[in-house]
Design a protein around this motif. Sequence first.
Motif, PDB file in Angstrom:
ATOM      1  N   MET A  84       0.833  -1.212   0.000  1.00 42.22           N
ATOM      2  CA  MET A  84       0.000   0.000   0.000  1.00 42.22           C
ATOM      3  C   MET A  84       0.864   1.257   0.000  1.00 42.22           C
ATOM      4  SD  MET A  84      -3.061  -1.202   2.570  1.00 42.22           S
ATOM      5  CE  MET A  84      -3.484   0.467   2.961  1.00 42.22           C
ATOM      6  N   ILE A  85       1.914   1.251   0.791  1.00 40.98           N
ATOM      7  CA  ILE A  85       2.822   2.401   0.816  1.00 40.98           C
ATOM      8  C   ILE A  85       3.500   2.561  -0.545  1.00 40.98           C
ATOM      9  CG2 ILE A  85       4.949   3.295   1.831  1.00 40.98           C
ATOM     10  CD1 ILE A  85       4.010   1.966   4.475  1.00 40.98           C
ATOM     11  N   SER A  86       3.919   1.461  -1.129  1.00 37.14           N
ATOM     12  CA  SER A  86       4.538   1.514  -2.459  1.00 37.14           C
ATOM     13  C   SER A  86       3.543   1.969  -3.513  1.00 37.14           C
ATOM     14  CB  SER A  86       5.102   0.147  -2.832  1.00 37.14           C
ATOM     15  OG  SER A  86       6.124  -0.218  -1.952  1.00 37.14           O
ATOM     16  N   GLY A  87       2.306   1.507  -3.403  1.00 36.87           N
ATOM     17  CA  GLY A  87       1.274   1.946  -4.344  1.00 36.87           C
ATOM     18  C   GLY A  87       1.011   3.430  -4.241  1.00 36.87           C
ATOM     19  N   ILE A  92       2.099   8.922  -6.402  1.00 40.67           N
ATOM     20  CA  ILE A  92       2.723  10.238  -6.228  1.00 40.67           C
ATOM     21  C   ILE A  92       3.789  10.469  -7.290  1.00 40.67           C
ATOM     22  CG2 ILE A  92       4.202  11.586  -4.693  1.00 40.67           C
ATOM     23  CD1 ILE A  92       2.583  10.328  -2.366  1.00 40.67           C
ATOM     24  N   VAL A  93       4.600   9.452  -7.559  1.00 43.70           N
ATOM     25  CA  VAL A  93       5.661   9.602  -8.562  1.00 43.70           C
ATOM     26  C   VAL A  93       5.069   9.888  -9.933  1.00 43.70           C
ATOM     27  CG1 VAL A  93       7.382   8.262  -9.851  1.00 43.70           C
ATOM     28  CG2 VAL A  93       7.452   8.317  -7.380  1.00 43.70           C
ATOM     29  N   ALA A  98       7.619  13.439 -13.153  1.00 37.02           N
ATOM     30  CA  ALA A  98       7.701  12.624 -14.375  1.00 37.02           C
ATOM     31  C   ALA A  98       8.847  11.631 -14.276  1.00 37.02           C
ATOM     32  CB  ALA A  98       7.893  13.534 -15.577  1.00 37.02           C
ATOM     33  N   GLU A  99       9.122  11.136 -13.070  1.00 32.08           N
ATOM     34  CA  GLU A  99      10.204  10.195 -12.832  1.00 32.08           C
ATOM     35  C   GLU A  99       9.700   8.774 -13.053  1.00 32.08           C
ATOM     36  OE1 GLU A  99      13.377  10.485 -11.154  1.00 32.08           O
ATOM     37  OE2 GLU A  99      13.457  12.651 -11.173  1.00 32.08           O
ATOM     38  N   TYR A 100       9.589   8.357 -14.287  1.00 27.70           N
ATOM     39  CA  TYR A 100       9.000   7.059 -14.577  1.00 27.70           C
ATOM     40  C   TYR A 100       9.939   5.897 -14.303  1.00 27.70           C
ATOM     41  CZ  TYR A 100       5.391   9.898 -16.616  1.00 27.70           C
ATOM     42  OH  TYR A 100       4.398  10.811 -16.784  1.00 27.70           O
ATOM     43  N   PHE A 101      11.259   6.142 -14.229  1.00 27.66           N
ATOM     44  CA  PHE A 101      12.179   5.060 -13.911  1.00 27.66           C
ATOM     45  C   PHE A 101      12.056   4.632 -12.458  1.00 27.66           C
ATOM     46  CE2 PHE A 101      14.515   6.508 -17.719  1.00 27.66           C
ATOM     47  CZ  PHE A 101      14.509   5.303 -18.389  1.00 27.66           C
TER      48      PHE A 101
END
Length: 130
Positions: A84-87, A92-93, A98-101
């Motif tokens: 959940m935190i990663s999701g 947010i990312v 625009a940090e898609y990496f």
Amino acid sequence: MKALKWIAVLPASVLALILANLIWRLLHSITVSRFIDPDSWLNLIFFDIMSSAIASAAFVYAGAFIAPNYKKETALVLTILISMISGASLFIVNVMTAEYFSNIGIVAGIVGAVACYIEVQRAEKEKENE
């Protein structure tokens, strides 16, 4: 004594996550970083993806290790929590920047947590069969 262990599960998991991330990054900077171009895919794999997967796995394993009872359930709850935190950070990312990496590292963290949960579940089944 069991109450203190239950209270320590989440702080110990967070501490394990931080320490695993720091140790992996330290080992990377001591050994491999001198020989790999910082902008290469290999560096992305070694640095971002592996540090995320190792740190998330350490988060789940430390909590399951410290929990006095219900280790499988504790590992499942911690896996859901880190997912959940990663999701949320994935959202947010993608929305704020625009940090898609960074998405690769975030997904690797979820995969590391799930892999650790599967291993904890397998180890607990082996203990029950003995």
